[in-house]
Motif scaffolding. Structure first.
Motif, PDB file in Angstrom:
ATOM      1  N   PRO A  86       0.820  -1.223   0.000  1.00 20.40           N
ATOM      2  CA  PRO A  86       0.000   0.000   0.000  1.00 20.40           C
ATOM      3  C   PRO A  86       0.848   1.266   0.000  1.00 20.40           C
ATOM      4  CG  PRO A  86      -0.615  -1.452   1.836  1.00 20.40           C
ATOM      5  CD  PRO A  86       0.550  -2.082   1.163  1.00 20.40           C
ATOM      6  N   ARG A  87       2.007   1.198   0.639  1.00 21.24           N
ATOM      7  CA  ARG A  87       2.891   2.372   0.666  1.00 21.24           C
ATOM      8  C   ARG A  87       3.403   2.682  -0.745  1.00 21.24           C
ATOM      9  NH1 ARG A  87       6.322   5.435   3.867  1.00 21.24           N
ATOM     10  NH2 ARG A  87       6.349   7.238   2.480  1.00 21.24           N
ATOM     11  N   LEU A  88       3.751   1.618  -1.491  1.00 22.54           N
ATOM     12  CA  LEU A  88       4.206   1.826  -2.874  1.00 22.54           C
ATOM     13  C   LEU A  88       3.062   2.350  -3.743  1.00 22.54           C
ATOM     14  CD1 LEU A  88       6.442  -1.352  -3.315  1.00 22.54           C
ATOM     15  CD2 LEU A  88       7.230   1.028  -3.308  1.00 22.54           C
ATOM     16  N   ALA A  89       1.841   1.868  -3.457  1.00 22.24           N
ATOM     17  CA  ALA A  89       0.692   2.355  -4.236  1.00 22.24           C
ATOM     18  C   ALA A  89       0.502   3.851  -4.011  1.00 22.24           C
ATOM     19  CB  ALA A  89      -0.567   1.581  -3.840  1.00 22.24           C
ATOM     20  N   ARG A  90       0.658   4.293  -2.764  1.00 19.56           N
ATOM     21  CA  ARG A  90       0.525   5.725  -2.477  1.00 19.56           C
ATOM     22  C   ARG A  90       1.628   6.529  -3.162  1.00 19.56           C
ATOM     23  NH1 ARG A  90       0.704   6.724   3.470  1.00 19.56           N
ATOM     24  NH2 ARG A  90       0.723   4.476   3.684  1.00 19.56           N
ATOM     25  N   GLU A  91       2.778   5.875  -3.372  1.00 18.83           N
ATOM     26  CA  GLU A  91       3.899   6.543  -4.024  1.00 18.83           C
ATOM     27  C   GLU A  91       3.672   6.670  -5.530  1.00 18.83           C
ATOM     28  OE1 GLU A  91       6.083   7.533  -1.816  1.00 18.83           O
ATOM     29  OE2 GLU A  91       7.346   8.567  -3.271  1.00 18.83           O
ATOM     30  N   GLY A  92       2.674   5.923  -6.042  1.00 19.05           N
ATOM     31  CA  GLY A  92       2.374   6.034  -7.463  1.00 19.05           C
ATOM     32  C   GLY A  92       2.499   4.734  -8.244  1.00 19.05           C
ATOM     33  N   CYS A  93       2.860   3.655  -7.570  1.00 23.89           N
ATOM     34  CA  CYS A  93       2.988   2.357  -8.249  1.00 23.89           C
ATOM     35  C   CYS A  93       1.584   1.777  -8.473  1.00 23.89           C
ATOM     36  CB  CYS A  93       3.815   1.411  -7.383  1.00 23.89           C
ATOM     37  SG  CYS A  93       4.061  -0.211  -8.114  1.00 23.89           S
ATOM     38  N   SER A  94       1.330   1.294  -9.691  1.00 24.20           N
ATOM     39  CA  SER A  94      -0.014   0.775  -9.966  1.00 24.20           C
ATOM     40  C   SER A  94      -0.023  -0.666 -10.461  1.00 24.20           C
ATOM     41  CB  SER A  94      -0.713   1.675 -10.993  1.00 24.20           C
ATOM     42  OG  SER A  94       0.091   1.790 -12.148  1.00 24.20           O
ATOM     43  N   ASP A  95       1.161  -1.277 -10.597  1.00 23.48           N
ATOM     44  CA  ASP A  95       1.253  -2.654 -11.108  1.00 23.48           C
ATOM     45  C   ASP A  95       2.055  -3.506 -10.128  1.00 23.48           C
ATOM     46  OD1 ASP A  95       0.447  -2.450 -14.277  1.00 23.48           O
ATOM     47  OD2 ASP A  95       1.374  -0.598 -13.514  1.00 23.48           O
ATOM     48  N   PHE A  96       1.397  -4.526  -9.558  1.00 26.50           N
ATOM     49  CA  PHE A  96       2.030  -5.356  -8.533  1.00 26.50           C
ATOM     50  C   PHE A  96       2.079  -6.811  -8.986  1.00 26.50           C
ATOM     51  CE2 PHE A  96       0.615  -1.575  -6.416  1.00 26.50           C
ATOM     52  CZ  PHE A  96       1.621  -1.308  -5.495  1.00 26.50           C
ATOM     53  N   PHE A  97       3.218  -7.448  -8.771  1.00 30.12           N
ATOM     54  CA  PHE A  97       3.423  -8.833  -9.181  1.00 30.12           C
ATOM     55  C   PHE A  97       3.595  -9.714  -7.946  1.00 30.12           C
ATOM     56  CE2 PHE A  97       4.553  -6.215 -12.717  1.00 30.12           C
ATOM     57  CZ  PHE A  97       4.130  -6.921 -13.829  1.00 30.12           C
ATOM     58  N   VAL A  98       2.757 -10.765  -7.869  1.00 31.99           N
ATOM     59  CA  VAL A  98       2.886 -11.738  -6.787  1.00 31.99           C
ATOM     60  C   VAL A  98       3.017 -13.122  -7.417  1.00 31.99           C
ATOM     61  CG1 VAL A  98       1.616 -10.389  -5.080  1.00 31.99           C
ATOM     62  CG2 VAL A  98       0.381 -11.981  -6.571  1.00 31.99           C
ATOM     63  N   ALA A  99       3.372 -14.126  -6.602  1.00 33.41           N
ATOM     64  CA  ALA A  99       3.582 -15.462  -7.140  1.00 33.41           C
ATOM     65  C   ALA A  99       2.269 -16.201  -7.328  1.00 33.41           C
ATOM     66  CB  ALA A  99       4.511 -16.263  -6.227  1.00 33.41           C
ATOM     67  N   ASP A 100       1.413 -16.182  -6.311  1.00 31.64           N
ATOM     68  CA  ASP A 100       0.215 -17.012  -6.415  1.00 31.64           C
ATOM     69  C   ASP A 100      -1.026 -16.263  -5.961  1.00 31.64           C
ATOM     70  OD1 ASP A 100       0.015 -17.172  -3.625  1.00 31.64           O
ATOM     71  OD2 ASP A 100       1.119 -19.065  -3.533  1.00 31.64           O
ATOM     72  N   VAL A 101      -2.138 -16.971  -6.106  1.00 30.96           N
ATOM     73  CA  VAL A 101      -3.431 -16.353  -5.902  1.00 30.96           C
ATOM     74  C   VAL A 101      -3.694 -16.048  -4.417  1.00 30.96           C
ATOM     75  CG1 VAL A 101      -5.290 -18.020  -5.566  1.00 30.96           C
ATOM     76  CG2 VAL A 101      -5.270 -16.587  -7.607  1.00 30.96           C
ATOM     77  N   VAL A 102      -3.065 -16.804  -3.542  1.00 31.51           N
ATOM     78  CA  VAL A 102      -3.243 -16.553  -2.109  1.00 31.51           C
ATOM     79  C   VAL A 102      -2.589 -15.228  -1.735  1.00 31.51           C
ATOM     80  CG1 VAL A 102      -2.750 -17.424   0.212  1.00 31.51           C
ATOM     81  CG2 VAL A 102      -3.388 -19.018  -1.610  1.00 31.51           C
ATOM     82  N   GLU A 103      -1.373 -15.012  -2.232  1.00 31.67           N
ATOM     83  CA  GLU A 103      -0.717 -13.720  -1.990  1.00 31.67           C
ATOM     84  C   GLU A 103      -1.559 -12.583  -2.568  1.00 31.67           C
ATOM     85  OE1 GLU A 103       3.998 -15.091  -2.048  1.00 31.67           O
ATOM     86  OE2 GLU A 103       3.188 -14.080  -3.794  1.00 31.67           O
ATOM     87  N   ALA A 104      -2.084 -12.804  -3.758  1.00 28.67           N
ATOM     88  CA  ALA A 104      -2.863 -11.762  -4.429  1.00 28.67           C
ATOM     89  C   ALA A 104      -4.151 -11.459  -3.663  1.00 28.67           C
ATOM     90  CB  ALA A 104      -3.187 -12.194  -5.857  1.00 28.67           C
ATOM     91  N   ALA A 105      -4.830 -12.501  -3.210  1.00 24.93           N
ATOM     92  CA  ALA A 105      -6.099 -12.307  -2.495  1.00 24.93           C
ATOM     93  C   ALA A 105      -5.865 -11.540  -1.200  1.00 24.93           C
ATOM     94  CB  ALA A 105      -6.744 -13.666  -2.208  1.00 24.93           C
ATOM     95  N   ASN A 106      -4.755 -11.817  -0.527  1.00 29.51           N
ATOM     96  CA  ASN A 106      -4.445 -11.086   0.706  1.00 29.51           C
ATOM     97  C   ASN A 106      -4.178  -9.610   0.432  1.00 29.51           C
ATOM     98  OD1 ASN A 106      -4.710 -13.321   2.363  1.00 29.51           O
ATOM     99  ND2 ASN A 106      -2.558 -13.906   2.138  1.00 29.51           N
ATOM    100  N   LEU A 107      -3.625  -9.313  -0.734  1.00 31.19           N
ATOM    101  CA  LEU A 107      -3.287  -7.925  -1.042  1.00 31.19           C
ATOM    102  C   LEU A 107      -4.458  -7.124  -1.587  1.00 31.19           C
ATOM    103  CD1 LEU A 107       0.275  -7.888  -2.619  1.00 31.19           C
ATOM    104  CD2 LEU A 107      -0.500  -6.942  -0.441  1.00 31.19           C
ATOM    105  N   ARG A 108      -5.403  -7.790  -2.224  1.00 38.73           N
ATOM    106  CA  ARG A 108      -6.467  -7.053  -2.916  1.00 38.73           C
ATOM    107  C   ARG A 108      -7.158  -6.002  -2.047  1.00 38.73           C
ATOM    108  NH1 ARG A 108      -6.749  -4.730  -6.986  1.00 38.73           N
ATOM    109  NH2 ARG A 108      -7.011  -6.321  -8.579  1.00 38.73           N
ATOM    110  N   PRO A 109      -7.556  -6.333  -0.788  1.00 36.73           N
ATOM    111  CA  PRO A 109      -8.229  -5.301   0.009  1.00 36.73           C
ATOM    112  C   PRO A 109      -7.340  -4.085   0.281  1.00 36.73           C
ATOM    113  CG  PRO A 109      -8.399  -7.461   1.058  1.00 36.73           C
ATOM    114  CD  PRO A 109      -7.467  -7.621  -0.084  1.00 36.73           C
TER     115      PRO A 109
END
Ligand SMILES: *Cc1c(COP(=O)(O)O)cnc(C)c1O
Length: 373
Positions: free
Chosen positions: A57-80
């Motif tokens: 979230p800190r990187l998103a506030r800095e202006g980053c809009s594209d995030f890469f994770v390995a699997d769907v569990v990591e992604a689901a945890n980050l989505r909110p």
């Protein structure tokens, strides 16, 4: 000092600080090195052990809009935490992860002909990224399969990508070959964004940048390219508590296997960190096979002065030789730096026979963590 004071209930015997301002400064550096390309962030493996819930979230506030994770569990945890970002799942899409992929509006990185067919049949025209293997033999369609996909598929990807095998060695001939193969394939995917460069790849120059870059390890302070001074800011500091100071006589041995023999009367700081915390046993001062290949074992630092690990690192405890320091310089309850301003990720990794990536992702769960910035 009363014996009860060194450890309050919030402090174990190891502590770790993650500097989120340094993380953002590193991201801005990588963004600037990326030229006109957008700069994303690899936040897989819990943002390389630093804590994706804080870092992303800190990187998103800095202006980053594209995030890469390995699997769907990591992604689901980050989505909110990243409601408006693109989240790409590098390992691909499978029947078992399909429902989560849709539910969290994730972008699967399609890695094979089978995955492309699965996505077309089940997801219709939802966006996907296409990974093409240009020389690593890991994930991605072959170049031939990608060309066939481009010709036959009615639904093009939103991103085509590939990954360098040797970007940390700028002179390696495979870099130029991968750049050429990927550039050739770009023509089959007109008007579609492309991404090739990881942290080290960004330093290979504009032909590696395309429209989106994917730095990971450099964001967390590691040196992306071997042989040049590291321009990244340190993000992670790790420290361990001195539990007690003991005196050993010349000729006595230290730790399991009696592998270290004291050549002089020695003062030893016994500290509360071990291989269970990711302070790898292979960094022991003696008694492990690596010491015949890399003579120097691991080190701690006290006010910037290095103190070597002596004997074998054990599960929860490590001994440091503090004989060369003034007696008053180290006492029970003090902290010894394991990573930070004095000891770089690269130095610690070399002593353990590994790489900065593995040092970061092995940082154990016992560390008391603080986020600054
Ligand atoms: C991990 C990863 C990255 C980031 O690599 P770094 O070397 O950490 O910068 C980028 N792309 C892919 C496909 C990855 O797996």
């Amino acid at each position: 000092m009363p014996l009860s004071s060194p450890m309050s209930d919030s402090a174990g015997t190891t502590r770790l600080t993650v500097d989120l301002n340094a993380l953002c400064a590193n991201w801005r550096l990588m963004r600037d090195f990326s030229g006109s390309a957008r700069c994303g962030a690899a936040v897989k493996a819990d943002a390389y052990g630093t804590g994706a819930a804080q870092a992303a979230p800190r990187l998103a506030r800095e202006g980053c809009s594209d995030f890469f994770v390995a699997d769907v569990v990591e992604a689901a945890n980050l989505r909110p935490l990243l409601p408006n970002s693109r989240i790409y799942v590098l390992n691909g899409v499978f029947a078992s992860s399909f429902a989560q992929t849709l539910a969290h509006d994730l972008i699967p990185v399609v890695n094979s002909v089978e995955q492309a067919a699965f996505w077309r049949e089940n997801a219709g025209t939802r966006p996907y990224a296409l990974h093409i293997d240009t020389g690593m033999n890991r994930l991605g369609m072959t170049p031939e399969q990608a060309v066939a996909h481009a010709q036959s598929s009615a639904h093009p990807p939103c991103l085509v990508m590939s990954h360098f095998a040797c970007a940390d060695e700028p002179g390696h001939p495979l870099n130029a070959r991968q750049i050429d193969i990927f550039a050739g394939l770009r023509d089959c995917f007109p008007n579609i964004e492309a991404s090739l460069a990881n942290s080290a790849g960004i330093h290979l120059g504009p032909e590696a940048h395309h429209q989106l870059t994917r730095p990971g390890v450099a964001l967390y302070g590691a040196d992306p390219v071997s042989g040049v001074p590291n321009r990244m800011h340190p993000v992670v500091s790790a420290e361990t508590h001195v539990l007690l100071i003991r005196h050993a006589r010349a000729g006595e041995a230290v730790s399991y296997g009696a592998a270290h023999k004291c050549s002089r009367d020695s003062r030893i700081a016994v500290c509360g960190v071990g291989y269970a915390d990711g302070f790898h046993r292979s960094a022991s001062g003696a008694g492990v096979p690596l010491r015949s290949a890399v003579r120097q074992g691991g080190c701690g630092a006290i006010n910037g002065v290095r103190v070597p690990v002596i004997g074998k690192i054990t599960m929860d405890l490590t001994m440091f030789d503090v004989t060369d320091l003034p007696e008053a310089a180290v006492n029970p309850g003090d902290w010894i730096e394991l990573l930070g301003p004095a000891i770089s990720l690269e130095e610690a990794a070399t002593a353990a026979g590994t790489i900065s990536y593995e040092m970061l992702t092995s940082l154990g769960r016992r560390y008391a963590r603080t986020y600054s910035g």
